[in-house]
Write a protein that holds these residues in place. Structure first.
Motif, PDB file in Angstrom:
ATOM      1  N   ASP A 156       0.831  -1.053  -0.258  1.00  0.00           N
ATOM      2  CA  ASP A 156      -0.562  -0.234   0.329  1.00  0.00           C
ATOM      3  C   ASP A 156       0.883   1.551   0.128  1.00  0.00           C
ATOM      4  O   ASP A 156       0.323   1.931  -0.827  1.00  0.00           O
ATOM      5  N   VAL A 157       1.764   1.175   0.757  1.00  0.00           N
ATOM      6  CA  VAL A 157       2.765   2.409   0.648  1.00  0.00           C
ATOM      7  C   VAL A 157       3.887   2.790  -0.771  1.00  0.00           C
ATOM      8  O   VAL A 157       3.482   3.948  -1.117  1.00  0.00           O
ATOM      9  N   PHE A 158       3.705   1.378  -0.997  1.00  0.00           N
ATOM     10  CA  PHE A 158       4.846   1.957  -2.473  1.00  0.00           C
ATOM     11  C   PHE A 158       4.009   2.036  -3.680  1.00  0.00           C
ATOM     12  O   PHE A 158       3.972   3.226  -4.309  1.00  0.00           O
ATOM     13  N   VAL A 159       1.858   2.363  -3.502  1.00  0.00           N
ATOM     14  CA  VAL A 159       0.706   2.368  -4.108  1.00  0.00           C
ATOM     15  C   VAL A 159       0.877   3.395  -4.267  1.00  0.00           C
ATOM     16  O   VAL A 159       0.784   4.503  -5.144  1.00  0.00           O
ATOM     17  N   ASP A 160       1.183   4.019  -2.717  1.00  0.00           N
ATOM     18  CA  ASP A 160       0.551   5.823  -1.987  1.00  0.00           C
ATOM     19  C   ASP A 160       1.960   6.174  -2.847  1.00  0.00           C
ATOM     20  O   ASP A 160       1.864   7.586  -3.604  1.00  0.00           O
ATOM     21  N   LEU A 161       3.440   5.939  -2.649  1.00  0.00           N
ATOM     22  CA  LEU A 161       3.943   7.189  -2.803  1.00  0.00           C
ATOM     23  C   LEU A 161       4.485   6.966  -4.332  1.00  0.00           C
ATOM     24  O   LEU A 161       4.756   7.796  -4.683  1.00  0.00           O
ATOM     25  N   TYR A 162       3.646   6.473  -5.062  1.00  0.00           N
ATOM     26  CA  TYR A 162       3.508   6.107  -6.716  1.00  0.00           C
ATOM     27  C   TYR A 162       3.190   6.753  -7.118  1.00  0.00           C
ATOM     28  O   TYR A 162       2.912   7.726  -7.977  1.00  0.00           O
ATOM     29  N   TRP A 407      13.703 -12.578  -4.799  1.00  0.00           N
ATOM     30  CA  TRP A 407      12.981 -13.678  -4.955  1.00  0.00           C
ATOM     31  C   TRP A 407      12.202 -13.187  -3.315  1.00  0.00           C
ATOM     32  O   TRP A 407      10.934 -13.681  -3.137  1.00  0.00           O
ATOM     33  N   TRP A 408      12.976 -13.527  -2.941  1.00  0.00           N
ATOM     34  CA  TRP A 408      12.730 -13.412  -0.735  1.00  0.00           C
ATOM     35  C   TRP A 408      12.169 -11.894  -0.452  1.00  0.00           C
ATOM     36  O   TRP A 408      13.470 -10.953  -0.821  1.00  0.00           O
ATOM     37  N   GLY A 409      11.218 -11.723  -0.712  1.00  0.00           N
ATOM     38  CA  GLY A 409      10.693  -9.927  -0.136  1.00  0.00           C
ATOM     39  C   GLY A 409       9.131 -10.013  -0.834  1.00  0.00           C
ATOM     40  O   GLY A 409       8.818 -10.547  -1.213  1.00  0.00           O
ATOM     41  N   GLN A 410       8.431  -8.600  -0.876  1.00  0.00           N
ATOM     42  CA  GLN A 410       7.300  -8.747  -1.818  1.00  0.00           C
ATOM     43  C   GLN A 410       7.990  -8.062  -3.501  1.00  0.00           C
ATOM     44  O   GLN A 410       8.336  -7.039  -3.259  1.00  0.00           O
ATOM     45  N   GLN A 411       7.177  -8.322  -3.573  1.00  0.00           N
ATOM     46  CA  GLN A 411       7.038  -8.566  -5.235  1.00  0.00           C
ATOM     47  C   GLN A 411       6.682  -6.851  -5.622  1.00  0.00           C
ATOM     48  O   GLN A 411       5.262  -6.701  -5.196  1.00  0.00           O
ATOM     49  N   ILE A 412       6.957  -6.704  -6.705  1.00  0.00           N
ATOM     50  CA  ILE A 412       6.679  -5.221  -6.564  1.00  0.00           C
ATOM     51  C   ILE A 412       5.268  -4.984  -7.209  1.00  0.00           C
ATOM     52  O   ILE A 412       5.582  -5.725  -8.788  1.00  0.00           O
ATOM     53  N   PRO A 413       4.394  -4.258  -6.985  1.00  0.00           N
ATOM     54  CA  PRO A 413       3.298  -3.931  -7.502  1.00  0.00           C
ATOM     55  C   PRO A 413       2.885  -2.868  -8.727  1.00  0.00           C
ATOM     56  O   PRO A 413       1.442  -2.349  -8.535  1.00  0.00           O
ATOM     57  N   ALA A 414       3.816  -3.731  -9.799  1.00  0.00           N
ATOM     58  CA  ALA A 414       3.408  -2.900 -11.181  1.00  0.00           C
ATOM     59  C   ALA A 414       2.981  -4.197 -12.052  1.00  0.00           C
ATOM     60  O   ALA A 414       3.885  -4.514 -11.951  1.00  0.00           O
ATOM     61  N   TYR A 415       2.490  -3.763 -12.919  1.00  0.00           N
ATOM     62  CA  TYR A 415       1.983  -4.599 -13.822  1.00  0.00           C
ATOM     63  C   TYR A 415       2.557  -3.793 -15.374  1.00  0.00           C
ATOM     64  O   TYR A 415       1.627  -2.655 -15.845  1.00  0.00           O
ATOM     65  N   TYR A 416       3.094  -4.725 -16.009  1.00  0.00           N
ATOM     66  CA  TYR A 416       3.204  -4.293 -17.364  1.00  0.00           C
ATOM     67  C   TYR A 416       2.685  -5.216 -18.371  1.00  0.00           C
ATOM     68  O   TYR A 416       1.921  -6.013 -18.336  1.00  0.00           O
ATOM     69  N   LEU A 417       1.853  -4.794 -18.850  1.00  0.00           N
ATOM     70  CA  LEU A 417       1.252  -4.283 -20.719  1.00  0.00           C
ATOM     71  C   LEU A 417       1.997  -4.877 -21.586  1.00  0.00           C
ATOM     72  O   LEU A 417       3.270  -5.054 -21.513  1.00  0.00           O
TER      73      LEU A 417
END
Length: 874
Positions: A156-162, A407-417
């Motif tokens: 959520d913080v990642f998304v918010d800061l983005y 791989w060990w960690g929170q995967q970045i919530p960015a999704y590519y087209l």
RNA sequence: GGGGUGUUAGCUCAGCUGGUUCAGAGCACCUGCCUUACAAGCAGGGGGUCACUGGUUCGAAUCCAGUACGCCCCA
């Protein structure tokens, strides 16, 4: 006597830790009637084991939290671990390798399954070890940075800061770890000084037999050269700007460019420009619009763009190219110079500056309030010398690279087209929605999106810790966060002041509009006696659990604290733990003595002075103790208690009141002594929780809930300074007599007589019996006369004579007295000199003057006494 | 190279706003003690021109400047 002669920690430690847990003394919940006192643990690496640094750090936290608990605050110490992505992944990879499995053989999901398995197996070890140390954490609140709630907070913080524009994606130069195969942050790079070689290479001018000499420490990167730069003010080279040179061996033509960045006095003044493999070169390349040729693979081997040495490791290629350059006449010189090698904190590999696409947090606006909070002391650093360092870092802060190729960690919530564009969303479902909206294509499905492969830096979880452990993201208005936040004290190492502390402050202001903690206590590094950092490679680090086994948890805790002023490195020596154990034993024996006394209710108390004195003495030192705590001087606080217990309570007070062998004690003294011992146990408890709890219960039967861990902390109370001064003189007199015994070889069990030459015998009322007892005297007499055949000494205005049987060595006595007389006369002379200086008398404050006059009077009295004694001897 | 910080007993460190009862503590050391709470102990003791040089001041370990050496951070 049935009580063991030495204290045995093993049994009691287990027993009391269990009791504390069962009684729920470590647990905390918001209590509006109490003031909260909160510490969040610096989460240790989940797969780590306890080392000496943890011992120091957590002992300090436990001391603070236990004191707060006894002060009646709602004390809450939140424990937990972080997932340490790079370290843990490395361990899992190594474990798999032993099983014959390559990471590349596994899918992400399969790998994570192994990783979780590993975590579940080893993840709790370090927390269990903390329990052995006595850590009074609220274990029900144990958190882990990769558990679902905390992961959600991170995403959520990642998304918010983005969305706020504070996170961006871009190609930048990163610190690449070719062994860990990931980017790492600036703070994870360790600079090591070495001597390196500077190779001087001949670059031929195109269409000419002339050449210029370029100096480089990395000859293997010449294939990535895109230019040679010279300073346009350099008369040696400026006429060449615009011409081309040929890269040695490769014979590819590159231009000579002019830029004032080039230092004329470094190397040869000719700089080869390799934008893909050096940050400065990269910037130069951008400025001059040069191409980028990246000749390295991720693992540090040369790729096909290098043309030469393809497939070789960078260091092997360096050796080989030097061998090849020399016979070709292209190597002009090799010079050694002092250089700094950038290495990876985790793998030790030499860092490769590498251009790559990464995710970044913009630091400028986040840093501002975090800098201000520390500079204006809203958040205090202890010791404050770290403020400067903090400021210089924060004022020059660079954007934070938060993506890691792991791989060990929170995967970045960015999704590519498919077209390479992307959306950022907390979940795949929301990402699909966004993608549909973005493209206008309502038929997009989940399978059309590909999530970013990378995970987030572990610190991107840790910086949220003081908020996330109280579910402040999940539920920003919950009872816990409102009550416990901001926390009080954070105890950590200066090495992570920037990685972690600064970023927690940033997150605090960004998400709670408030600081995460009020005080930051920075511990030193635990080193060995030679000052070397403790490390596995050196094998100079003792196993903390072995130490506890050997010296007891209380002994080790105090051992750690004896020589650990805040911010100073601790030169650890096992002897310190031994000293701690000895202290435990001292306390144990004091208790043993007290508990052995029979009480006779009919007896009167002969110990009024001793009791009144210790009461004042305790209050006096307690105030000092409190001041040390306020200033976070934990080792001074411990030393204060140490001396109070050992010197004042054991050596003085108990000796004063101790009944003769097998004689009973009076009820008043016994009661007072129990009270003193209880107070002593209280102030000792934060440092030595186990032995103090044990004695607390041995002293008398108590209800289940009446445990020392929650007993009320003493309060500052009255001090009778006149009494303290008087007793100080009494103890000096005792020491004087003991000194005579020592020098004259008089055994302790032989009673002596004392004559006091004094104008005021009443001064000794209530104290004579103490002097008698401690110095073993038969008689004490008072008059203004001098005694023959005696050894004497002076304390204050009075003189003390111990008559000697037989002849004393008159000459030796005279000699001694003469020496003291000389010294005192010299002292008087210096005081007189000062007092005869008009500028002193007119300039110095009244108190100082008064002191000087007092000194003069004392010295004169002493001289008089000494002269009389000398006369009597003659 | 830039910035910070430190240099006090053999070791680890205290000494706040300048005033010789501030030159301290703990450990280590020396001497004597198996004294019935404790030898994991008791009693007593020695040890430092407070890095160096200069300055300010009636007075500096304490303030200022420079020198030397050390450590830390950043290049």
């Amino acid at each position: 006597m049935s009580i063991a002669k030495t204290y045995n920690p093993k049994e009691t430690e287990e027993k009391w830790y269990k009791t504390w847990m069962e009684q729920g003394f470590f647990r905390s919940k918001p209590n509006p009637r109490k003031q909260p006192y909160t510490i969040v643990i610096p989460p240790p690496n989940v797969t780590g084991v306890l080392h000496m640094g943890h011992m120091l750090n957590n002992t300090i936290q436990d001391v603070l939290i236990r004191r707060a608990r006894m002060q009646g605050k709602e004390a809450c110490w939140v424990p937990g671990t972080d997932h340490a992505s790079i370290a843990t992944e490395a361990k899992v990879v190594a474990m798999l390798r032993e099983k014959g499995i390559q990471k590349t053989d596994l899918s992400r999901e399969e790998f994570l399954e192994y990783a979780w398995e590993w975590k579940n197996k080893y993840g709790g070890i370090i927390l269990e070890q903390l329990k052995k140390l006595g850590a009074s954490c609220d274990w029900d609140r144990t958190r882990f940075t990769m558990e679902p709630d905390l992961t959600k907070a991170v995403i959520d913080v990642f998304v918010d800061l983005y969305r706020k524009g504070k996170i961006y994606r871009g190609v930048r130069m990163v610190n690449w770890d070719p062994v860990g195969l990931t980017a790492i942050s600036d703070e994870e790079v360790i600079a090591k000084e070495t001597t390196a070689k500077m190779y001087h290479l001949r670059y031929k001018l195109e269409g000419s037999e002339e050449f210029i000499v370029v100096a480089t420490s990395r000859p293997e990167t010449i294939m990535a050269d895109v230019a040679v730069a010279v300073n346009p003010n350099d008369d040696r080279y400026k006429h060449l700007i615009g011409k081309n040179v040929l890269i040695p061996l490769l014979n590819r033509a590159i231009p000579i460019i002019g830029d004032e960045y080039v230092a004329m006095d470094f190397g040869t003044g000719c700089l080869k420009v390799t934008p893909a493999h050096d940050l400065n070169d990269y910037e130069l390349g951008v400025k001059h619009n040069l191409p980028v040729i990246d000749i390295l693979n991720d693992n540090g081997t040369l790729n096909e763009k290098a043309v030469l040495y393809v497939g070789q490791d960078r260091f092997a290629a360096r050796k080989q190219i030097v061998k090849d350059l020399e016979p070709a006449g292209l190597l002009a010189d090799v010079k050694e110079y002092a250089s700094v090698l950038q290495t990876s904190e985790r793998t030790g590999a030499v860092i490769e500056p590498k251009l790559s696409m990464q995710w970044w947090v913009k630091m400028d606006t986040l840093a501002k309030p975090a800098l201000d909070a520390v500079m204006n002391d809203d958040i205090k650093l202890h010791p404050p010398k770290f403020k400067n360092m903090y400021r210089s870092w924060m004022e020059n802060v660079r954007d934070w690279c938060i993506s890691r190729q792991l791989w060990w960690g929170q995967q970045i919530p960015a999704y590519y087209l498919a077209d390479g564009s992307f959306v950022v969303a907390p979940t795949l479902e929301e990402a699909v929605e966004m993608a549909r909206e973005k493209t206008g294509n309502q038929h997009l499905t989940e399978s059309d999106l590909r999530q970013d492969e990378d995970v987030l830096d572990t610190w991107f979880s840790s910086w949220l810790w003081p908020i996330s452990v109280f579910d402040g993201f999940k539920d920003p208005d919950n009872k816990d966060i409102n009550y416990y936040y901001p926390t009080n004290d954070l105890v950590t190492a200066p090495e992570i002041l920037f990685f972690w502390v600064a970023r927690m402050i940033m997150a605090g202001y960004e998400y709670r509009k408030e600081m995460p903690f009020k005080n930051v206590y920075l511990t030193g590094i635990v080193r060995d006696t030679q000052g070397r950092k403790m490390s596995k490679q050196l094998g100079n680090s003792p196993d903390p659990l072995d130490l506890i086994e050997k010296y007891g948890a209380d002994g080790v805790r105090t051992g750690m604290l004896y020589s650990s002023p805040a911010g100073n490195d601790l030169l650890f020596d096992e002897k310190l733990c031994e000293q701690g154990r000895n202290f435990s034993n001292k306390i144990w024996n004091a208790y043993r003595l007290i508990s052995s006394w029979e009480c006779d209710q009919t007896l009167e108390s002969p110990n009024e002075s001793a009791i009144a004195w210790f009461e004042s003495r305790f209050n006096q030192e307690f105030a000092v103790l409190e001041e040390h705590f306020e200033k976070f001087r934990i080792s001074d606080a411990l030393m204060t208690v140490y001396k109070l217990v050992w010197d004042d309570f054991c050596s003085s007070y108990l000796e004063m009141i101790k009944p003769a062998y097998q004689k009973p004690i009076d009820p008043h003294t016994l009661k007072a002594t129990h009270h003193f011992l209880e107070n002593i146990l209280k102030v000792l408890h934060p440092f030595m929780p186990f032995i103090t709890e044990e004695i607390w219960h041995e002293l008398k039967e108590r209800p289940v809930k009446d445990c020392l861990i929650i007993a009320p902390w003493p309060k500052i109370d009255k001090v009778d300074t006149i009494l303290l001064e008087k007793m100080e003189r009494v103890l000096d007199i005792v020491a004087g007599i003991r000194h005579i015994r020592n020098t004259k070889n008089i055994p302790n069990n032989k009673a002596l007589n004392l004559h006091v030459k004094t104008a005021s015998p009443h001064y000794y009322n209530g104290f004579e019996s103490i002097i008698r007892k401690l110095a073993n005297l038969e008689t004490v007499s008072y008059s203004e006369a001098i005694i023959d055949n005696a050894i004497s000494f002076v304390e204050g205005p009075d003189e003390y004579f111990v008559p000697m049987e037989g002849n004393i060595d008159v000459e030796a006595e005279k000699d001694r007295l003469q020496k003291e007389l000389e010294y005192t006369k010299g002292f008087l002379a210096s005081v007189d000199k000062k007092l005869s200086n008009e500028r002193f008398v007119s300039g110095a404050p009244a108190i100082v003057l008064e002191k000087e006059y007092q000194k003069k009077a004392d010295a004169e009295a002493k001289i008089k006494a000494l002269e009389e004694s000398l006369a009597a001897l003659a």
